[in-house]
Design an enzyme around this catalytic site. Structure first.
Site, short mmCIF file in Angstrom:
data_model
loop_
_atom_site.label_atom_id
_atom_site.label_comp_id
_atom_site.label_asym_id
_atom_site.label_seq_id
_atom_site.Cartn_x
_atom_site.Cartn_y
_atom_site.Cartn_z
N LYS A 34 0.84 -1.20 0.00
CA LYS A 34 0.00 0.00 0.00
C LYS A 34 0.87 1.24 0.00
O LYS A 34 1.78 1.38 0.81
CB LYS A 34 -0.92 0.02 1.22
N ASP A 61 -3.45 4.14 -2.01
CA ASP A 61 -4.39 4.55 -0.96
C ASP A 61 -4.47 6.07 -0.91
O ASP A 61 -4.05 6.71 0.04
CB ASP A 61 -3.92 3.98 0.38
N LYS A 63 -7.39 7.80 -1.12
CA LYS A 63 -8.65 8.23 -0.49
C LYS A 63 -9.20 9.48 -1.17
O LYS A 63 -9.57 10.46 -0.54
CB LYS A 63 -8.46 8.48 1.01
N ASP A 66 -13.62 14.07 -4.27
CA ASP A 66 -13.67 15.28 -5.08
C ASP A 66 -14.94 15.25 -5.91
O ASP A 66 -15.68 14.25 -5.93
CB ASP A 66 -12.43 15.33 -5.98
N ILE A 67 -15.19 16.34 -6.62
CA ILE A 67 -16.33 16.38 -7.53
C ILE A 67 -16.07 15.43 -8.70
O ILE A 67 -14.93 15.05 -8.96
CB ILE A 67 -16.59 17.82 -8.03
N PRO A 68 -17.11 15.01 -9.42
CA PRO A 68 -16.92 13.99 -10.45
C PRO A 68 -16.06 14.42 -11.63
O PRO A 68 -15.37 13.60 -12.23
CB PRO A 68 -18.35 13.70 -10.92
N THR A 119 -11.42 3.23 10.18
CA THR A 119 -11.29 2.35 11.34
C THR A 119 -10.76 3.07 12.56
O THR A 119 -10.78 2.53 13.67
CB THR A 119 -10.37 1.15 11.02
N GLN A 189 -6.01 2.97 15.95
CA GLN A 189 -7.18 2.32 15.37
C GLN A 189 -8.12 1.91 16.50
O GLN A 189 -7.70 1.51 17.58
CB GLN A 189 -6.77 1.08 14.57
N ARG A 210 2.30 -1.53 10.86
CA ARG A 210 3.36 -1.56 11.87
C ARG A 210 3.72 -2.95 12.40
O ARG A 210 4.91 -3.20 12.66
CB ARG A 210 3.00 -0.61 13.02
#
Length: 232
Positions: A34, A61, A63, A66-68, A119, A189, A210
């Site tokens: 990742k 990753d 994430k 935003d607008i399309p 999470t 988490q 980790r």
């Protein structure tokens, strides 16, 4: 759809040399890796190409939320997207659908998944700080249904929500689970699970950071997690 649950090692490092050094150690085990925003911003998209050259499938990753409309341009510049990327489900069905459609012409097409409920959020924080009256599991399932409507391949959700998402969205709908701790020991988490519990709940991909990256023996730790989850 993976034949068996897959391990994703979170390369949450601040620079490319550190991430690549660990990736080279882990390459014989062939986990996914990742790349988060910190590493992507430090090293640039070239880090994804370098990891792919090691034979490691990459989960970008980012994430994205935003607008399309920006998605077609991102797709044209997205040759560094190799295997999987994510958007925020709370961006809505139109945004998620635009993200999926933007990469449909890629060969191979990366998996596009949606983040549901982080999470790191407890039920109280989701209610009091985010303003969502639903419990985390209810909210995750609701967002997963919207992601499926948008044509996405799956979602990111905790192992606590995996079974409910599979029941609501179908067995082929992928669930990527962060917050995996071999000893179920939490840190930042909140909703954590062991590898075995996550697989039993129906998770397809388990994200571990980790416990592997900071282990004295990262290769041994990675192998131990893969053995516990029954990964191929």
């Amino acid at each position: 759809m993976p034949n068996a649950p897959q391990l994703i090692v979170a390369l949450d490092f601040p620079d490319a040399p550190s991430a690549l050094a660990l990736a080279r150690q882990l390459a014989p085990l062939r986990p996914w890796v990742k790349v988060g925003l910190e590493l992507l911003m430090s090293a640039g998209p070239g880090i994804v190409r370098e990891l792919s050259a090691l034979g490691l499938p990459v989960f970008l990753d980012g994430k994205f939320h935003d607008i399309p409309t920006p998605w077609p341009g991102r797709a044209r510049r997205g040759g560094h997207w190799r295997a999987m990327l994510n958007v925020h489900a709370s961006g809505g069905v139109r945004m998620m659908r635009a993200a999926r459609e933007a990469v449909d012409g890629a060969d191979p097409r990366p998996l596009v998944i949606a983040v549901t409920v982080l999470t790191s959020l407890s039920a109280e924080e989701l209610r009091d700080e985010v303003g969502c009256a639903r419990a985390p599991e209810e909210q995750a399932i609701a967002l997963a249904l919207r992601a499926r409507e948008a044509g996405l391949d799956g979602v990111v959700a905790s192992a606590w929500e995996a079974a409910g998402i599979k029941a609501a969205c179908g067995a082929e709908f992928l669930v990527v689970t962060p917050g995996i701790r071999p000893a179920a020991a939490g840190d930042d988490q909140r909703r954590v699970a062991t590898p075995r519990a996550a697989v039993a709940a129906g998770a397809d991909f388990l994200v571990v950071g980790r416990p592997i990256t900071q282990a004295v023996d990262p290769v041994g730790a990675c192998g131990g997690v893969m053995e516990e989850m029954g990964a191929e």
